[in-house]
Motif scaffolding. Structure first.
Motif, PDB file in Angstrom:
ATOM      1  N   SER A 122       4.984  -8.423   3.071  1.00  0.00           N
ATOM      2  CA  SER A 122       4.732  -7.771   1.789  1.00  0.00           C
ATOM      3  C   SER A 122       4.757  -8.786   0.661  1.00  0.00           C
ATOM      4  O   SER A 122       3.873  -8.807  -0.206  1.00  0.00           O
ATOM      5  CB  SER A 122       5.779  -6.679   1.529  1.00  0.00           C
ATOM      6  OG  SER A 122       5.644  -5.617   2.422  1.00  0.00           O
TER       7      SER A 122
ATOM      8  N   VAL B   4       2.457  -3.808  -3.943  1.00  0.00           N
ATOM      9  CA  VAL B   4       2.697  -3.442  -2.552  1.00  0.00           C
ATOM     10  C   VAL B   4       3.765  -2.358  -2.537  1.00  0.00           C
ATOM     11  O   VAL B   4       4.822  -2.512  -3.153  1.00  0.00           O
ATOM     12  CB  VAL B   4       3.187  -4.641  -1.712  1.00  0.00           C
ATOM     13  CG1 VAL B   4       3.568  -4.178  -0.303  1.00  0.00           C
ATOM     14  CG2 VAL B   4       2.136  -5.727  -1.658  1.00  0.00           C
TER      15      VAL B   4
ATOM     16  N   ASP C 182       6.291  -0.633  -0.123  1.00  0.00           N
ATOM     17  CA  ASP C 182       6.895  -0.920   1.180  1.00  0.00           C
ATOM     18  C   ASP C 182       8.083   0.000   1.433  1.00  0.00           C
ATOM     19  O   ASP C 182       9.142  -0.148   0.814  1.00  0.00           O
ATOM     20  CB  ASP C 182       7.343  -2.380   1.230  1.00  0.00           C
ATOM     21  CG  ASP C 182       7.785  -2.825   2.618  1.00  0.00           C
ATOM     22  OD1 ASP C 182       8.086  -1.956   3.455  1.00  0.00           O
ATOM     23  OD2 ASP C 182       7.828  -4.046   2.864  1.00  0.00           O
TER      24      ASP C 182
ATOM     25  N   LEU D  48       6.275  -6.099  -5.869  1.00  0.00           N
ATOM     26  CA  LEU D  48       6.625  -5.558  -4.561  1.00  0.00           C
ATOM     27  C   LEU D  48       7.623  -4.433  -4.778  1.00  0.00           C
ATOM     28  O   LEU D  48       8.714  -4.650  -5.322  1.00  0.00           O
ATOM     29  CB  LEU D  48       7.228  -6.651  -3.672  1.00  0.00           C
ATOM     30  CG  LEU D  48       7.905  -6.198  -2.372  1.00  0.00           C
ATOM     31  CD1 LEU D  48       6.982  -5.334  -1.528  1.00  0.00           C
ATOM     32  CD2 LEU D  48       8.401  -7.408  -1.582  1.00  0.00           C
TER      33      LEU D  48
ATOM     34  N   HIS E 111       2.389   0.458   3.054  1.00  0.00           N
ATOM     35  CA  HIS E 111       2.909   0.505   4.417  1.00  0.00           C
ATOM     36  C   HIS E 111       3.180   1.953   4.824  1.00  0.00           C
ATOM     37  O   HIS E 111       3.356   2.826   3.977  1.00  0.00           O
ATOM     38  CB  HIS E 111       4.199  -0.313   4.525  1.00  0.00           C
ATOM     39  CG  HIS E 111       3.989  -1.786   4.392  1.00  0.00           C
ATOM     40  ND1 HIS E 111       3.248  -2.520   5.290  1.00  0.00           N
ATOM     41  CD2 HIS E 111       4.418  -2.683   3.454  1.00  0.00           C
ATOM     42  CE1 HIS E 111       3.238  -3.804   4.926  1.00  0.00           C
ATOM     43  NE2 HIS E 111       3.938  -3.918   3.810  1.00  0.00           N
TER      44      HIS E 111
END
Length: 324
Positions: free
Chosen positions: A224, A212, A214, A234, A146
């Protein structure tokens, strides 16, 4: 005497004030540093708003680069005249000069400019631990990143490509999508018109991604979580849109027995030896031109209010610095 940005109460950018301060003489374990450039980071707004509590009144900023002017008793890691950079507490980087603990300083190679150092020490070391310490990523893996056109995002993308990773970036605008692609993103999702999780599953044949990254927080957490592959991770390393919501452990099972971590840079550079290794890898790649640091916003230190407004508006692309 020196000039510094300070705040006496928490709130919006308007609480920042440009003041004359007394620098003083370094005590045991301390140095006096004259800044050449100072970093502007989204984390600075967390202190200003009170999300990260700090005793008031307080200085602002945790990242700077400059020259050691004086060393206090017992300091052996740096000497007068050394070029240095740093990131971390205590607050006070938004200043022309300051006294601070020598333990936070990292010697800066001649091949890396002060502006580049101020733009990347926090972001670069963050990128370093994300890619080198969090998860055993392997060449060929695909990650979701992101804020791919942000300061950390552009460094992570370039570094990830050097490691042989595929990068799916998410951004807010077409302008930022172009920037992300130009820095190596294989696919870019403009989240204002595409569903992130749906698109990630399409791009990975339904599998999702093993990791991911984030830094957005509240508004991206759900997408996510739905983008992580079975038994993936994550990494929630920022909260630009607000804190992540409370985590229901059962949702981790429902979404594929996934892991969630909320790391902090401080815990990955607390060991001076580990910090030195990460910094050396970062500096060497920047000096060699393998990673470029885009400084797209420059401000006078006295213009901190305007700088914070730009930062929180989402208008900033890449890194921002204060020049002195």
């Amino acid at each position: 005497m020196a000039k510094a940005v300070r705040f006496h109460q928490v709130g919006g950018p308007e609480v920042l004030s440009w003041e004359t301060v007394e620098v003083g003489t370094p005590g045991p374990g301390e140095v006096r540093i004259a800044h050449e450039a100072v970093g502007l980071n989204f984390a600075d707004t967390y202190f200003r708003t009170g999300l990260y509590p700090a005793p008031l009144p307080a200085g602002m900023g945790v990242e700077g680069a400059g020259v050691v002017q004086e060393v206090g008793p017992g300091v052996t890691s740096v000497a007068e005249g050394d070029r240095v950079t740093y990131t971390g507490s205590p607050l006070g980087a938004y200043s022309t000069e300051r006294v601070m603990p020598a333990e936070h300083l990292i010697k800066l190679p001649d091949a890396v400019s002060f502006e580049t150092a101020a733009a990347m020490t926090m972001r670069g070391l963050t990128s370093a631990y994300l890619l080198r310490r969090i998860w055993p990523l392997r060449s060929g893996d695909t990650v979701l990143l992101h804020a791919a056109a942000g300061g950390v995002g552009l460094i992570v993308t370039q570094w990830a490509k050097l490691l042989g990773l595929n990068v799916i970036g998410s951004v807010s605008t077409d302008e930022k999508a172009e920037v992300a692609r130009n820095h190596g993103c294989d696919e870019v999702i403009v989240y204002r018109r595409e569903d992130i999780a749906t698109r990630v599953r399409e791009l990975t044949d339904g599998a999702g991604v093993p990791v991911v990254f984030d830094s957005i927080g509240a508004t991206t957490f759900e997408s996510s979580l739905k983008s992580v592959a079975r038994r993936g991770l994550l990494v929630c390393f920022g909260t630009a849109s607000g804190p992540i919501p409370p985590i229901d452990a059962m949702q981790l099972a429902v979404n594929g027995s996934v892991f969630v971590t909320r790391p902090a840079l401080a815990d990955y550079i607390a060991d001076p030896a580990e910090r030195a290794v990460l910094a050396e890898e970062l500096f060497s790649m920047v000096a060699a031109g393998h990673i470029t640091i885009d400084i797209n916003q420059r401000y006078d230190l006295a213009d901190a209010v305007a700088a914070h407004r730009d930062l929180e508006s989402g208008r900033s692309i890449g890194s921002s610095v204060f020049t002195l």
